[in-house]
Design a protein around this motif. Structure first.
Motif, PDB file in Angstrom:
ATOM      1  N   VAL A 115      -6.555  27.019   4.702  1.00 50.26           N
ATOM      2  CA  VAL A 115      -5.283  26.600   4.503  1.00 50.26           C
ATOM      3  C   VAL A 115      -4.535  25.910   5.727  1.00 50.26           C
ATOM      4  O   VAL A 115      -3.812  24.771   5.677  1.00 50.26           O
ATOM      5  N   LEU A 116      -4.786  26.556   6.831  1.00 46.26           N
ATOM      6  CA  LEU A 116      -4.446  25.758   8.145  1.00 46.26           C
ATOM      7  C   LEU A 116      -5.183  24.412   8.435  1.00 46.26           C
ATOM      8  O   LEU A 116      -4.415  23.558   9.059  1.00 46.26           O
ATOM      9  N   ALA A 117      -6.267  24.423   7.817  1.00 43.68           N
ATOM     10  CA  ALA A 117      -6.989  22.860   8.057  1.00 43.68           C
ATOM     11  C   ALA A 117      -6.296  21.692   7.356  1.00 43.68           C
ATOM     12  O   ALA A 117      -6.493  20.580   7.513  1.00 43.68           O
ATOM     13  N   VAL A 118      -5.201  22.125   6.329  1.00 37.70           N
ATOM     14  CA  VAL A 118      -4.930  21.019   5.547  1.00 37.70           C
ATOM     15  C   VAL A 118      -3.594  20.815   6.132  1.00 37.70           C
ATOM     16  O   VAL A 118      -2.550  21.846   6.211  1.00 37.70           O
ATOM     17  N   PRO A 119      -3.288  19.593   6.274  1.00 36.53           N
ATOM     18  CA  PRO A 119      -1.863  19.377   6.813  1.00 36.53           C
ATOM     19  C   PRO A 119      -0.671  19.818   6.000  1.00 36.53           C
ATOM     20  O   PRO A 119      -1.000  19.662   4.691  1.00 36.53           O
ATOM     21  N   SER A 120       0.230  20.316   6.602  1.00 32.22           N
ATOM     22  CA  SER A 120       1.265  20.932   5.711  1.00 32.22           C
ATOM     23  C   SER A 120       2.023  19.950   4.979  1.00 32.22           C
ATOM     24  O   SER A 120       2.456  20.288   3.674  1.00 32.22           O
ATOM     25  N   LEU A 121       2.481  18.762   5.226  1.00 33.27           N
ATOM     26  CA  LEU A 121       3.097  17.724   4.431  1.00 33.27           C
ATOM     27  C   LEU A 121       2.172  17.366   3.175  1.00 33.27           C
ATOM     28  O   LEU A 121       2.770  17.238   2.141  1.00 33.27           O
ATOM     29  N   LEU A 122       0.836  17.224   3.464  1.00 31.65           N
ATOM     30  CA  LEU A 122      -0.140  16.846   2.540  1.00 31.65           C
ATOM     31  C   LEU A 122      -0.163  18.123   1.238  1.00 31.65           C
ATOM     32  O   LEU A 122      -0.374  17.932   0.239  1.00 31.65           O
ATOM     33  N   LEU A 123      -0.276  19.100   1.855  1.00 33.40           N
ATOM     34  CA  LEU A 123      -0.065  20.411   0.998  1.00 33.40           C
ATOM     35  C   LEU A 123       1.044  20.342   0.009  1.00 33.40           C
ATOM     36  O   LEU A 123       0.880  20.814  -1.038  1.00 33.40           O
ATOM     37  N   LEU A 124       2.360  20.012   0.643  1.00 39.21           N
ATOM     38  CA  LEU A 124       3.295  20.148   0.013  1.00 39.21           C
ATOM     39  C   LEU A 124       3.455  19.158  -1.092  1.00 39.21           C
ATOM     40  O   LEU A 124       3.894  19.227  -2.346  1.00 39.21           O
ATOM     41  N   LEU A 125       2.865  17.935  -0.739  1.00 38.25           N
ATOM     42  CA  LEU A 125       2.823  16.853  -1.831  1.00 38.25           C
ATOM     43  C   LEU A 125       1.852  17.231  -2.758  1.00 38.25           C
ATOM     44  O   LEU A 125       2.191  16.679  -3.930  1.00 38.25           O
TER      45      LEU A 125
END
Length: 281
Positions: A115-125
Motif C-alpha cells: 500500500v505504501l508503494a502506491v501514491p496516495s492520490l493514485l490510490l484515491l483516484l
C-alpha cells in the motif's frame, strides 16, 4: 539546561501561533452552520456589500454563507480519517513491536509496504473509479492511505519501550498482552503519538481537500471550502474572495495543526521524561 529551556520556549511559541491560526477555521467549521441562516435570493455581485459581505460566486450564492457552511465537512472527515487510521494502526504496530516471532512481524508489515508503494492520490483516484464514495467512504479511503505510515511510527515508538526490563518482567508475571501494550508501552509513547497525530491530520486534510478539488467523494455543488476553490478559481481575478478566503482557511487549518504537532515534539525533546521512562536496577 539551556537546550531544554530553548526547546520549551520554541514549543510555547509554536503552540501559541498554532492555536491562533487554528482558532478562526475551527470556529467557522463548528459554529458556521448555526450562523449561516437561511439562503437569500441569488444574485450576482462581485463587490463587497449589497447584502453580501464577500460578494457572490458565479452561481449567485453568497460567498460568506458558503464559507460558514464549508468547513465542517472538511474538518469532520479529516478527524474521522485520522481516528480510523490510528484505530487500525495501533494494534498492528504494537503487535509488531512486542512480538518475538519474525514471521508474525513480516506478516503484519509486508502487506502494508504494498500500500505504501502506491501514491496516495493514485490510490484515491483508483478507488473512486470503482465506486462513488460519500463523506464516510472518503474518510475510510483516506484512513487506509494513512495506515502504513502510522503503523511504522507506532512500531518505531513502541520498539524501544518493548525492549525495557519492565516489559520482560510483565511477561514473566503473566500480565495480559493488552496491559503490556496499552498500559505500559502505549503510555510511554503518548507524546510521540501526539506529535504524529498533527502530521496525520494535516495529511488527511490535504488528501480530502485534493479529493474535493477533483470532485471525488464530495458533491459538485456542496458547500465545501475545497469545492469553493475549485469552482471559483477560473474567476479568481473577477471575484477573488470566493477563492482566497477558503484557501486561506485551509492553509491556516493545516499550518496551525503542524505547529501544534511541532510544539508537542519540542515538549517531548526538552520536557521531562515520559511516565515509565526511568528504570531502576
Amino acid at each position: 539546561m539551556k537546550p531544554r529551556a530553548a526547546a520549551r520556549r520554541t514549543g510555547r511559541g509554536q503552540a501559541v501561533l498554532g492555536a491562533a491560526l487554528l482558532t478562526v477555521p475551527l470556529l467557522l467549521a463548528l459554529a458556521g452552520p448555526w450562523l449561516a441562516g437561511e439562503p437569500g435570493p441569488r444574485g450576482v455581485s462581485f463587490t463587497l456589500g449589497d447584502g453580501h459581505w464577500l460578494g457572490t460566486d458565479f452561481t449567485g450564492r453568497d460567498v460568506w454563507r458558503q464559507v460558514l457552511l464549508g468547513g465542517r465537512s472538511v474538518l469532520l472527515t479529516a478527524l474521522a480519517a485520522t481516528v480510523l487510521a490510528y484505530l487500525a494502526a495501533l494494534p498492528i504496530g504494537l503487535a509488531a513491536a512486542l512480538t518475538h516471532r519474525t514471521w508474525l512481524e513480516e506478516a503484519l508489515l509486508r502487506p502494508l509496504d504494498v500500500v505504501l508503494a502506491v501514491p496516495s492520490l493514485l490510490l484515491l483516484l483508483m478507488t473512486a473509479a470503482l465506486f462513488t464514495p460519500g463523506a464516510a467512504g472518503l474518510a475510510l479511503i483516506v484512513a487506509a492511505v494513512n495506515v502504513p505510515d502510522t503503523v511504522r511510527i507506532v512500531r518505531a515508538g513502541a520498539t524501544e519501550a518493548a525492549g525495557r526490563p519492565a516489559v520482560e518482567a510483565m511477561r514473566l508475571q503473566g500480565e495480559s498482552w493488552w496491559r503490556m501494550a496499552i498500559g505500559y508501552v502505549g503510555r510511554s509513547m503518548l507524546r510521540t503519538l501526539a506529535a504524529d497525530a498533527g502530521v496525520r491530520l494535516t495529511g488527511a486534510l490535504y488528501l480530502i481537500a485534493t479529493a474535493a478539488f477533483l470532485g471525488v467523494g464530495v458533491a459538485p455543488d456542496a458547500a465545501d471550502w475545497a469545492v469553493m476553490v475549485d469552482h471559483n478559481r477560473t474567476g479568481l481575478f473577477i471575484q477573488p474572495w470566493a477563492v482566497v478566503v477558503p484557501a486561506l482557511l485551509i492553509v491556516a487549518l493545516t499550518t496551525g495543526t503542524n505547529l501544534l504537532a511541532d510544539a508537542a515534539l519540542s515538549a517531548r525533546r526538552g520536557g521531562p521524561a515520559a511516565p515509565g521512562r526511568t528504570v531502576t536496577s
